[in-house]
Design a protein around this motif. Sequence first.
Motif, PDB file in Angstrom:
ATOM      1  N   ALA A 161       0.880  -1.235   0.115  1.00 55.19           N
ATOM      2  CA  ALA A 161      -0.234   0.002   0.007  1.00 55.19           C
ATOM      3  C   ALA A 161       0.913   1.156  -0.030  1.00 55.19           C
ATOM      4  CB  ALA A 161      -0.976  -0.130   1.246  1.00 55.19           C
ATOM      5  N   ALA A 162       2.047   1.232   0.857  1.00 57.37           N
ATOM      6  CA  ALA A 162       2.581   2.486   1.164  1.00 57.37           C
ATOM      7  C   ALA A 162       3.633   2.633  -0.526  1.00 57.37           C
ATOM      8  CB  ALA A 162       3.686   2.186   1.983  1.00 57.37           C
ATOM      9  N   GLU A 163       4.220   1.766  -0.953  1.00 59.08           N
ATOM     10  CA  GLU A 163       5.094   1.943  -2.151  1.00 59.08           C
ATOM     11  C   GLU A 163       4.715   1.451  -3.547  1.00 59.08           C
ATOM     12  OE1 GLU A 163       7.276   4.045  -1.393  1.00 59.08           O
ATOM     13  OE2 GLU A 163       7.515   3.881   0.735  1.00 59.08           O
ATOM     14  N   GLU A 233      11.716   7.081 -15.666  1.00 58.17           N
ATOM     15  CA  GLU A 233      10.733   8.220 -15.569  1.00 58.17           C
ATOM     16  C   GLU A 233      10.550   8.378 -13.961  1.00 58.17           C
ATOM     17  OE1 GLU A 233       9.062   9.602 -17.940  1.00 58.17           O
ATOM     18  OE2 GLU A 233      10.303   8.472 -19.365  1.00 58.17           O
ATOM     19  N   TRP A 234      11.314   7.606 -13.140  1.00 55.69           N
ATOM     20  CA  TRP A 234      11.157   7.955 -11.682  1.00 55.69           C
ATOM     21  C   TRP A 234      12.136   8.704 -11.130  1.00 55.69           C
ATOM     22  CZ3 TRP A 234       6.259   6.360 -10.202  1.00 55.69           C
ATOM     23  CH2 TRP A 234       5.707   5.505 -10.936  1.00 55.69           C
ATOM     24  N   ASN A 235      11.766   9.415  -9.992  1.00 56.15           N
ATOM     25  CA  ASN A 235      12.840  10.044  -9.276  1.00 56.15           C
ATOM     26  C   ASN A 235      12.501   9.609  -7.759  1.00 56.15           C
ATOM     27  OD1 ASN A 235      13.857  11.770 -11.285  1.00 56.15           O
ATOM     28  ND2 ASN A 235      12.081  12.965 -11.176  1.00 56.15           N
ATOM     29  N   ASP A 236      13.713   9.565  -7.058  1.00 53.21           N
ATOM     30  CA  ASP A 236      13.863   9.155  -5.605  1.00 53.21           C
ATOM     31  C   ASP A 236      12.921   7.923  -5.177  1.00 53.21           C
ATOM     32  OD1 ASP A 236      15.276  11.548  -5.100  1.00 53.21           O
ATOM     33  OD2 ASP A 236      13.502  12.638  -5.086  1.00 53.21           O
ATOM     34  N   LEU A 237      13.107   7.006  -6.000  1.00 55.46           N
ATOM     35  CA  LEU A 237      12.556   5.747  -5.804  1.00 55.46           C
ATOM     36  C   LEU A 237      12.982   5.072  -4.508  1.00 55.46           C
ATOM     37  CD1 LEU A 237      12.079   3.785  -9.233  1.00 55.46           C
ATOM     38  CD2 LEU A 237      10.191   4.519  -7.739  1.00 55.46           C
ATOM     39  N   PRO A 238      12.025   4.517  -3.778  1.00 51.00           N
ATOM     40  CA  PRO A 238      12.616   3.760  -2.471  1.00 51.00           C
ATOM     41  C   PRO A 238      13.115   2.318  -3.027  1.00 51.00           C
ATOM     42  CG  PRO A 238       9.987   3.518  -2.682  1.00 51.00           C
ATOM     43  CD  PRO A 238      10.719   4.524  -3.662  1.00 51.00           C
ATOM     44  N   ARG A 239      13.748   1.421  -2.246  1.00 53.35           N
ATOM     45  CA  ARG A 239      14.285   0.165  -2.622  1.00 53.35           C
ATOM     46  C   ARG A 239      13.158  -0.516  -2.284  1.00 53.35           C
ATOM     47  NH1 ARG A 239      19.897  -2.089  -0.917  1.00 53.35           N
ATOM     48  NH2 ARG A 239      20.474  -1.004  -3.045  1.00 53.35           N
ATOM     49  N   VAL A 240      12.685  -1.229  -3.334  1.00 53.38           N
ATOM     50  CA  VAL A 240      11.469  -2.258  -3.416  1.00 53.38           C
ATOM     51  C   VAL A 240      12.302  -3.661  -3.241  1.00 53.38           C
ATOM     52  CG1 VAL A 240       9.432  -2.822  -4.587  1.00 53.38           C
ATOM     53  CG2 VAL A 240      10.197  -0.642  -4.677  1.00 53.38           C
TER      54      VAL A 240
END
Length: 352
Positions: A161-163, A233-240
């Motif tokens: 849900a969060a990421e 296309e993404w910036n500042d992605l968290p580690r998934v």
Amino acid sequence: MNMELAGRGKPSPDQSKRMIPQDHNGLAPSAVEIGLTAAIVAVLDNEPVALVVRSEPDSAGATDGLPFGPYEPLQHRTLEGGLRAWVREQTGLDLGYAEQLYTFADRGRHAEKDDTAPPVVSIGYLALIQARADLSSGIWRSWYHYFPWEDWRRGRPEIIAAEIEPRLKAWAEQQVNAPAAQRPVAPSERIRICFGLEGTSWDEEKVLERYELLYEAGLVEEAQRDGRPAAQEWNDLPRVGHPMHFDHRRILATAINRTRAKIKYRPVVFELMPIEFTLYELQKTVEAILGPHLHKQNFRRLVEGAGLVEPTGEMKTRTGGRPAKLFRFRREVLLERPAPGVRVSAPPSRAQ
């Protein structure tokens, strides 16, 4: 050992020549390297683990990889023989039964941005064993370290849900006019089905499909490393989940997929168990593999009713608890029916 060769699969010039097909004029129209990769899984302290070998970080920051090496026709009589040789050299482990998983040949998923390197055809293998400490190299690491969204033992993982969910939905909105939207199943539907959203039940066997969806959307670090357009296309992605070298997280996802499916129609779970065990220990092992928590009494009725186990007549004393009966796998079941698996049905897990 030459770790550059073992860890990254780069053949020497002589090895490259042996792997390059020649036409009738002696020319080399193409070069293909065959890589052999082992997903060796076990259960350790109620945690599903994979055996990984570590090396220097790659451009995605990955330090972990599966035991791996190139197939060398002059040294390896068979593909599986080559795999066993690399596993033994890199970990000190002699594999028992191993089965071929899949052949991976997508261009760019095994690259180091070296256009001169030959494409790699990766052949993945799965081995189920009991975790051992006497490894010359390598470590056991939870497979949920790489796939945290797959662990439902304490309920729906927060990372979904969060990421994951909001980013996948944002990506799907951008795909309306993209070629991906012309598939039989639209991106938004794939997301809903794979991740159990909007009232859809979670299917624990869609491990590979979920990882492929995250890769396609550019949300895992391997996609950034491999230069996939969506990742730009993404910036500042968290580690998934933690990345792995090359296409090893993809191969591990395939191994988890196979294990979760196979446990239901073959008694492979007992390959991960000691000879004698309690039903509680068996349940915790099955939960570790499948992800969700299982109902205790339903699980016990299923296992005993299916004739998969038999009591040993011995008891095991647990610290602070009552003694528990010890059981063992009843091997006669293999002769009694063709598919004696642990046919558990995880409780329905739906998005809120």
